[in-house]
Design an enzyme around this catalytic site. Structure first.
Site, PDB file in Angstrom:
ATOM      1  N   ALA A   3       0.823  -1.207   0.000  1.00 18.30           N
ATOM      2  CA  ALA A   3       0.000   0.000   0.000  1.00 18.30           C
ATOM      3  C   ALA A   3       0.858   1.260   0.000  1.00 18.30           C
ATOM      4  CB  ALA A   3      -0.919  -0.015   1.219  1.00 18.30           C
ATOM      5  N   HIS A 128      17.384   4.071  25.472  1.00 19.39           N
ATOM      6  CA  HIS A 128      17.312   2.907  26.372  1.00 19.39           C
ATOM      7  C   HIS A 128      16.200   3.140  27.393  1.00 19.39           C
ATOM      8  CE1 HIS A 128      18.721  -0.393  28.916  1.00 19.39           C
ATOM      9  NE2 HIS A 128      18.510   0.427  29.939  1.00 19.39           N
TER      10      HIS A 128
HETATM   11  C1  LIG Z   1      -6.616  -8.339   1.963  1.00 24.20           C
HETATM   12  C2  LIG Z   1      -5.454  -7.462   1.606  1.00 24.20           C
HETATM   13  C3  LIG Z   1      -4.621  -7.030   2.626  1.00 24.20           C
HETATM   14  C4  LIG Z   1      -3.546  -6.203   2.328  1.00 24.20           C
HETATM   15  N1  LIG Z   1      -2.761  -5.776   3.343  1.00 24.20           N
HETATM   16  C5  LIG Z   1      -1.727  -4.953   3.095  1.00 24.20           C
HETATM   17  C6  LIG Z   1      -0.932  -4.455   4.139  1.00 24.20           C
HETATM   18  O1  LIG Z   1      -1.121  -4.753   5.323  1.00 24.20           O
HETATM   19  N2  LIG Z   1       0.095  -3.621   3.823  1.00 24.20           N
HETATM   20  C7  LIG Z   1       0.364  -3.275   2.541  1.00 24.20           C
HETATM   21  O2  LIG Z   1       1.312  -2.525   2.317  1.00 24.20           O
HETATM   22  N3  LIG Z   1      -0.387  -3.720   1.512  1.00 24.20           N
HETATM   23  C8  LIG Z   1      -1.428  -4.542   1.747  1.00 24.20           C
HETATM   24  N4  LIG Z   1      -2.189  -5.009   0.717  1.00 24.20           N
HETATM   25  C9  LIG Z   1      -1.841  -4.620  -0.662  1.00 24.20           C
HETATM   26  C10 LIG Z   1      -2.337  -3.224  -0.988  1.00 24.20           C
HETATM   27  O3  LIG Z   1      -3.683  -3.074  -0.579  1.00 24.20           O
HETATM   28  C11 LIG Z   1      -2.196  -2.984  -2.489  1.00 24.20           C
HETATM   29  O4  LIG Z   1      -0.840  -3.238  -2.881  1.00 24.20           O
HETATM   30  C12 LIG Z   1      -2.557  -1.557  -2.842  1.00 24.20           C
HETATM   31  O5  LIG Z   1      -3.842  -1.246  -2.386  1.00 24.20           O
HETATM   32  C13 LIG Z   1      -2.460  -1.371  -4.340  1.00 24.20           C
HETATM   33  O6  LIG Z   1      -2.877  -0.059  -4.615  1.00 24.20           O
HETATM   34  P1  LIG Z   1      -3.353   0.353  -6.067  1.00 24.20           P
HETATM   35  O7  LIG Z   1      -3.721   1.793  -5.987  1.00 24.20           O
HETATM   36  O8  LIG Z   1      -2.341  -0.078  -7.068  1.00 24.20           O
HETATM   37  O9  LIG Z   1      -4.639  -0.546  -6.345  1.00 24.20           O
HETATM   38  P2  LIG Z   1      -6.023  -0.595  -5.568  1.00 24.20           P
HETATM   39  O10 LIG Z   1      -5.888  -0.149  -4.143  1.00 24.20           O
HETATM   40  O11 LIG Z   1      -6.552  -1.967  -5.828  1.00 24.20           O
HETATM   41  O12 LIG Z   1      -6.884   0.509  -6.277  1.00 24.20           O
HETATM   42  C14 LIG Z   1      -7.388   0.293  -7.583  1.00 24.20           C
HETATM   43  C15 LIG Z   1      -8.717   1.031  -7.680  1.00 24.20           C
HETATM   44  O13 LIG Z   1      -9.123   1.049  -9.036  1.00 24.20           O
HETATM   45  C16 LIG Z   1     -10.508   0.749  -9.069  1.00 24.20           C
HETATM   46  N5  LIG Z   1     -10.786   0.189 -10.398  1.00 24.20           N
HETATM   47  C17 LIG Z   1     -10.418  -1.024 -10.895  1.00 24.20           C
HETATM   48  N6  LIG Z   1     -10.857  -1.151 -12.164  1.00 24.20           N
HETATM   49  C18 LIG Z   1     -11.464   0.003 -12.481  1.00 24.20           C
HETATM   50  C19 LIG Z   1     -12.111   0.491 -13.649  1.00 24.20           C
HETATM   51  N7  LIG Z   1     -12.200  -0.247 -14.780  1.00 24.20           N
HETATM   52  N8  LIG Z   1     -12.632   1.730 -13.611  1.00 24.20           N
HETATM   53  C20 LIG Z   1     -12.543   2.496 -12.497  1.00 24.20           C
HETATM   54  N9  LIG Z   1     -11.948   2.091 -11.361  1.00 24.20           N
HETATM   55  C21 LIG Z   1     -11.426   0.859 -11.370  1.00 24.20           C
HETATM   56  C22 LIG Z   1     -10.719  -0.228  -7.954  1.00 24.20           C
HETATM   57  O14 LIG Z   1     -12.072  -0.225  -7.559  1.00 24.20           O
HETATM   58  C23 LIG Z   1      -9.816   0.369  -6.867  1.00 24.20           C
HETATM   59  O15 LIG Z   1     -10.475   1.357  -6.090  1.00 24.20           O
HETATM   60  C24 LIG Z   1      -3.282  -5.822   0.988  1.00 24.20           C
HETATM   61  C25 LIG Z   1      -4.132  -6.266  -0.023  1.00 24.20           C
HETATM   62  C26 LIG Z   1      -5.198  -7.070   0.282  1.00 24.20           C
HETATM   63  C27 LIG Z   1      -6.113  -7.512  -0.838  1.00 24.20           C
END
Ligand SMILES: Cc1cc2nc3c(=O)[nH]c(=O)nc-3n(C[C@H](O)[C@H](O)[C@H](O)COP(=O)(O)OP(=O)(O)OC[C@H]3O[C@@H](n4cnc5c(N)ncnc54)[C@H](O)[C@@H]3O)c2cc1C
Length: 149
Positions: A3, A128
């Site tokens: 994240a 410490h």
């Molecule tokens: C259960 C779980 C637990 C996790 N825990 C951790 C953690 O503890 N620490 C950590 O660092 N990472 C964690 N991760 C990983 C982290 O959540 C992801 O790496 C991160 O959210 C990726 O961010 P992103 O913006 O690339 O994608 P996302 O957060 O997936 O955002 C993509 C967005 O695009 C939207 N979208 C998709 N397709 C379309 C479309 N065609 N049109 C419009 N919108 C669309 C989706 O709805 C979403 O809102 C976890 C993931 C999961 C699934």
């Protein structure tokens, strides 16, 4: 799949669109954390990856069993490991297993980002009693100078 990496990249993306100069992300400077018990946290090269990349390394290890705060917390299970470039003293990587290590890894991330060396980390004063003292000990251990193990 982190994240904080995604969030950082999002800011970079918007800044680039706004015309600001952005620096490329160095994946060896991104912390990785696993929220199991005990926790796991790491940044940078593992010992094996550093050797594959051609570095001659110095490795330090310090067990939390030798840390007073970890003992007082009833969390003696864990280890901190540092990997240094033998040629320059740069911290290449750090790996931690134990209580609260996901909170502490940021210290080593800053060290990686600033390309700090063993000399600077050895001279850094750690508070410490804290588990973070083990981070200092793991640096000292890489150069044969650990105080409590
Ligand atoms: C259960 C779980 C637990 C996790 N825990 C951790 C953690 O503890 N620490 C950590 O660092 N990472 C964690 N991760 C990983 C982290 O959540 C992801 O790496 C991160 O959210 C990726 O961010 P992103 O913006 O690339 O994608 P996302 O957060 O997936 O955002 C993509 C967005 O695009 C939207 N979208 C998709 N397709 C379309 C479309 N065609 N049109 C419009 N919108 C669309 C989706 O709805 C979403 O809102 C976890 C993931 C999961 C699934």
């Amino acid at each position: 799949m982190l994240a904080h990496k995604a969030s950082h990249e999002a800011v970079m993306c918007i800044e680039a669109i706004a015309g600001k100069t952005v620096h490329p992300i160095d994946v060896t400077k991104i912390p990785g954390c696993t929220y199991c018990r005990p926790q796991i946290a790491s940044v940078g090269y593992t010992e094996a990856r550093a050797k594959e990349a051609g570095y001659k390394v110095r490795v330090g290890k310090f067990p939390l069993l030798a840390n007073g705060k970890a003992l007082a917390m009833g969390e003696p299970t864990g280890l901190i490991k540092t990997v240094f470039d033998d040629a320059t003293g740069e911290l290449l990587g750090a790996h931690m297993i134990g209580a609260e290590v996901t909170e502490m890894i940021q210290g080593y991330v800053i060290a990686r980002t600033g390309e700090l060396t063993e000399a600077e980390l050895s001279e850094t004063i750690f508070p410490h009693p804290t588990i973070s003292e083990s981070m200092h000990e793991a640096v000292l251990a890489a150069y044969g100078g650990a105080l409590h193990f």
